[in-house]
Design a protein around this motif. Structure first.
Motif, PDB file in Angstrom:
ATOM      1  N   SER A  29      48.927  49.699  56.938  1.00 47.14           N
ATOM      2  CA  SER A  29      50.181  49.344  56.252  1.00 47.14           C
ATOM      3  C   SER A  29      49.905  48.554  54.973  1.00 47.14           C
ATOM      4  N   ILE A  30      48.826  48.909  54.290  1.00 51.60           N
ATOM      5  CA  ILE A  30      48.402  48.166  53.103  1.00 51.60           C
ATOM      6  C   ILE A  30      49.469  48.181  52.005  1.00 51.60           C
ATOM      7  N   ASP A  31      50.178  49.284  51.834  1.00 51.69           N
ATOM      8  CA  ASP A  31      51.213  49.345  50.800  1.00 51.69           C
ATOM      9  C   ASP A  31      52.335  48.355  51.071  1.00 51.69           C
ATOM     10  N   ARG A  32      52.710  48.251  52.319  1.00 52.95           N
ATOM     11  CA  ARG A  32      53.759  47.299  52.700  1.00 52.95           C
ATOM     12  C   ARG A  32      53.278  45.865  52.510  1.00 52.95           C
ATOM     13  N   TYR A  33      52.025  45.620  52.874  1.00 51.54           N
ATOM     14  CA  TYR A  33      51.455  44.280  52.737  1.00 51.54           C
ATOM     15  C   TYR A  33      51.422  43.836  51.275  1.00 51.54           C
ATOM     16  N   ALA A  34      51.130  44.756  50.367  1.00 47.56           N
ATOM     17  CA  ALA A  34      51.029  44.422  48.946  1.00 47.56           C
ATOM     18  C   ALA A  34      52.349  43.901  48.376  1.00 47.56           C
ATOM     19  N   LYS A  35      53.447  44.152  49.069  1.00 43.26           N
ATOM     20  CA  LYS A  35      54.762  43.687  48.615  1.00 43.26           C
ATOM     21  C   LYS A  35      55.245  42.460  49.395  1.00 43.26           C
ATOM     22  N   SER A  36      54.407  41.910  50.255  1.00 44.44           N
ATOM     23  CA  SER A  36      54.842  40.853  51.163  1.00 44.44           C
ATOM     24  C   SER A  36      54.621  39.443  50.624  1.00 44.44           C
ATOM     25  N   ASP A  37      55.312  38.496  51.253  1.00 44.86           N
ATOM     26  CA  ASP A  37      55.101  37.080  50.936  1.00 44.86           C
ATOM     27  C   ASP A  37      53.682  36.656  51.306  1.00 44.86           C
ATOM     28  N   ALA A  38      53.145  37.226  52.378  1.00 38.07           N
ATOM     29  CA  ALA A  38      51.780  36.884  52.790  1.00 38.07           C
ATOM     30  C   ALA A  38      50.781  37.254  51.702  1.00 38.07           C
ATOM     31  N   TYR A  39      50.984  38.411  51.075  1.00 31.22           N
ATOM     32  CA  TYR A  39      50.093  38.813  49.983  1.00 31.22           C
ATOM     33  C   TYR A  39      50.208  37.856  48.805  1.00 31.22           C
ATOM     34  N   ARG A  40      51.436  37.502  48.456  1.00 31.01           N
ATOM     35  CA  ARG A  40      51.625  36.573  47.337  1.00 31.01           C
ATOM     36  C   ARG A  40      50.958  35.232  47.626  1.00 31.01           C
ATOM     37  N   ALA A  41      51.059  34.760  48.853  1.00 31.08           N
ATOM     38  CA  ALA A  41      50.419  33.497  49.234  1.00 31.08           C
ATOM     39  C   ALA A  41      48.898  33.624  49.160  1.00 31.08           C
ATOM     40  N   MET A  42      48.357  34.735  49.672  1.00 27.05           N
ATOM     41  CA  MET A  42      46.912  34.935  49.619  1.00 27.05           C
ATOM     42  C   MET A  42      46.434  35.008  48.175  1.00 27.05           C
ATOM     43  N   ASN A  43      47.188  35.696  47.342  1.00 27.02           N
ATOM     44  CA  ASN A  43      46.826  35.817  45.940  1.00 27.02           C
ATOM     45  C   ASN A  43      46.790  34.439  45.270  1.00 27.02           C
ATOM     46  N   ALA A  44      47.753  33.594  45.602  1.00 30.30           N
ATOM     47  CA  ALA A  44      47.768  32.234  45.060  1.00 30.30           C
ATOM     48  C   ALA A  44      46.556  31.446  45.557  1.00 30.30           C
ATOM     49  N   ASP A  45      46.202  31.610  46.838  1.00 32.10           N
ATOM     50  CA  ASP A  45      45.021  30.931  47.381  1.00 32.10           C
ATOM     51  C   ASP A  45      43.755  31.355  46.646  1.00 32.10           C
ATOM     52  N   VAL A  46      43.630  32.640  46.386  1.00 34.32           N
ATOM     53  CA  VAL A  46      42.451  33.150  45.681  1.00 34.32           C
ATOM     54  C   VAL A  46      42.411  32.599  44.255  1.00 34.32           C
ATOM     55  N   THR A  47      43.569  32.543  43.614  1.00 33.55           N
ATOM     56  CA  THR A  47      43.630  31.996  42.268  1.00 33.55           C
ATOM     57  C   THR A  47      43.187  30.539  42.257  1.00 33.55           C
TER      58      THR A  47
END
Length: 59
Positions: A29-47
């Motif tokens: 479900s990678i496409d769905r995950y890419a639109k999720s709040d969890a992805y945005r949070a992970m992206n912020a953590d990586v940044t």
């Protein structure tokens, strides 16, 4: 930072078999995950934290 550490601790406690199931579901479900709040949070953590945002592989 505390939430990221709590997530890391939770992931570190998952056994290898369960981690495999999580990985399979995630990849399915990678496409769905890419639109999720969890992805945005992970992206912020990586940044903010770079590679430290990821858990170390179990040895």
């Amino acid at each position: 930072m505390q939430k990221a550490q709590a997530m890391r601790d939770a992931l570190d406690s998952v056994n290898e078999k369960q981690q495999g199931k999580i990985d399979k579901a995630f990849r399915g479900s990678i496409d769905r995950y890419a639109k999720s709040d969890a992805y945005r949070a992970m992206n912020a953590d990586v940044t903010l934290f770079g590679e430290k945002a990821f858990r170390s592989p179990k040895v």
